[in-house]
Design a protein around this motif. Structure first.
Motif, PDB file in Angstrom:
ATOM      1  N   LYS A  16      24.561  14.721  28.224  1.00  0.00           N
ATOM      2  CA  LYS A  16      23.143  14.490  28.517  1.00  0.00           C
ATOM      3  C   LYS A  16      22.960  13.785  29.851  1.00  0.00           C
ATOM      4  O   LYS A  16      23.679  12.839  30.174  1.00  0.00           O
ATOM      5  N   SER A  18      21.662  11.148  32.159  1.00  0.00           N
ATOM      6  CA  SER A  18      21.373   9.758  31.781  1.00  0.00           C
ATOM      7  C   SER A  18      19.906   9.392  31.965  1.00  0.00           C
ATOM      8  O   SER A  18      19.448   8.381  31.430  1.00  0.00           O
ATOM      9  N   ASN A  19      19.150  10.202  32.718  1.00  0.00           N
ATOM     10  CA  ASN A  19      17.721   9.936  32.899  1.00  0.00           C
ATOM     11  C   ASN A  19      16.865  10.556  31.796  1.00  0.00           C
ATOM     12  O   ASN A  19      15.660  10.312  31.738  1.00  0.00           O
ATOM     13  N   ALA A  20      17.479  11.376  30.946  1.00  0.00           N
ATOM     14  CA  ALA A  20      16.719  12.109  29.937  1.00  0.00           C
ATOM     15  C   ALA A  20      16.372  11.214  28.752  1.00  0.00           C
ATOM     16  O   ALA A  20      17.033  10.209  28.487  1.00  0.00           O
ATOM     17  N   THR A  21      15.335  11.606  28.032  1.00  0.00           N
ATOM     18  CA  THR A  21      14.986  10.905  26.802  1.00  0.00           C
ATOM     19  C   THR A  21      15.913  11.361  25.682  1.00  0.00           C
ATOM     20  O   THR A  21      16.611  12.378  25.797  1.00  0.00           O
ATOM     21  N   ASN A  22      15.891  10.635  24.585  1.00  0.00           N
ATOM     22  CA  ASN A  22      16.751  10.984  23.456  1.00  0.00           C
ATOM     23  C   ASN A  22      16.261  12.233  22.739  1.00  0.00           C
ATOM     24  O   ASN A  22      17.032  12.955  22.122  1.00  0.00           O
ATOM     25  N   SER A  23      14.960  12.508  22.828  1.00  0.00           N
ATOM     26  CA  SER A  23      14.386  13.631  22.081  1.00  0.00           C
ATOM     27  C   SER A  23      14.519  14.967  22.797  1.00  0.00           C
ATOM     28  O   SER A  23      14.507  16.017  22.161  1.00  0.00           O
ATOM     29  N   ALA A  25      16.803  16.664  26.045  1.00  0.00           N
ATOM     30  CA  ALA A  25      17.791  16.387  27.088  1.00  0.00           C
ATOM     31  C   ALA A  25      18.514  17.655  27.510  1.00  0.00           C
ATOM     32  O   ALA A  25      19.134  18.324  26.689  1.00  0.00           O
ATOM     33  N   LYS A  91      17.235   8.293  14.630  1.00  0.00           N
ATOM     34  CA  LYS A  91      16.657   7.328  15.564  1.00  0.00           C
ATOM     35  C   LYS A  91      16.112   6.152  14.765  1.00  0.00           C
ATOM     36  O   LYS A  91      15.745   6.310  13.588  1.00  0.00           O
ATOM     37  N   ARG A  94      10.399   3.322  12.980  1.00  0.00           N
ATOM     38  CA  ARG A  94       9.379   2.530  13.673  1.00  0.00           C
ATOM     39  C   ARG A  94       9.061   1.227  12.951  1.00  0.00           C
ATOM     40  O   ARG A  94       8.640   0.252  13.564  1.00  0.00           O
ATOM     41  N   ALA A 104      15.680  17.042  17.955  1.00  0.00           N
ATOM     42  CA  ALA A 104      15.843  16.842  19.399  1.00  0.00           C
ATOM     43  C   ALA A 104      16.337  18.128  20.048  1.00  0.00           C
ATOM     44  O   ALA A 104      17.012  18.945  19.412  1.00  0.00           O
ATOM     45  N   ARG A 106      18.726  19.974  22.710  1.00  0.00           N
ATOM     46  CA  ARG A 106      20.002  19.786  23.393  1.00  0.00           C
ATOM     47  C   ARG A 106      20.466  21.115  23.990  1.00  0.00           C
ATOM     48  O   ARG A 106      20.104  22.189  23.502  1.00  0.00           O
TER      49      ARG A 106
END
Length: 222
Positions: A16, A18-23, A25, A91, A94, A104, A106
């Motif tokens: 992934k 490294s600037n991408a979000t976890n959801s 990428a 994840k 909340r 997500a 990928r």
């Protein structure tokens, strides 16, 4: 002074950005210099037992890993098949209680040919230290993205994946890759340390062009 090491991907590869979000990428096409150096560190600690030397202030052996400049050579007629996937991940919930499942995006890449990773180094001692561990590495990126060591080469090809130069406009794909910062210490890349990590950034030009695509995959050819 240069030498190279060849690895043949044996499974799909994913790393992934490294600037991408976890959801959502996208994957890098190649193992980043940061990922390669972390893989060497892992072998130096788990196989070589070099932890105490690496932890030393101004450690010489850590400098051997940090200061190596990494570039790549992609064989002619190679292709990358980029497969789009939706996967389930965990994840933090909340409400702060445990984890919850979510979906997500990928990408998983099939690399058709062996990848030559080229190391630009300063001394024979540095080369010998890196060669102690590079052939022991069996994956880059996500766990399960296996690579098979093929060979070392003391007369490597000229790199064709290079740092982007705005004065030389060449066709290809631009991607940003992480590297060790020139002043980083072992403490700053240690997952068990409270020190913050500062990563160097390199924008690299990958000499491939899109040949075919659909909603589920894209093919890039050298």
């Amino acid at each position: 002074m240069r030498f190279s090491v060849k690895y043949l991907p044996t499974t799909l590869f994913s790393l992934k950005d490294s600037n991408a979000t976890n959801s959502g990428a996208k994957s890098l096409f190649l193992p980043s210099p940061y990922a390669i150096k972390m893989a060497v560190l892992n072998q130096a600690i788990t196989v070589g037992g070099d932890l105490e030397q690496l932890e030393e202030k101004k450690s010489k052996v850590f400098g051997f890993i940090r200061d190596a400049k990494i570039s790549y050579y992609i064989q002619d007629n190679s292709f990358f098949s980029v497969n789009n996937s939706f996967v389930k991940i965990l994840k933090p919930a909340r409400d702060g209680g445990g984890f919850g499942q979510t979906v997500a995006f990928r990408e998983y890449l099939f690399l058709s040919h062996a990848l030559e990773i080229i190391f630009d180094i300063d001394s024979d001692e540095q080369k010998e230290y890196l060669k102690k561990y590079l052939h022991k590495i069996n994956y880059f990126g996500k766990k399960g993205c296996f690579f098979q060591f093929v060979t070392y080469n003391d007369n490597p090809n000229e790199p064709n994946v290079t740092d982007f130069d705005a004065k030389r406009l060449l066709p290809g794909v631009l991607q940003e890759y992480d590297d060790f910062d020139s002043k980083c210490s072992f403490d700053r890349v240690n997952n068990f340390s409270s020190a913050t990590t500062k990563r160097g950034k390199r924008v690299m030009l990958i000499p491939v062009q899109k040949a075919n695509s659909s909603k589920s995959y894209s093919i890039y050819r050298k």
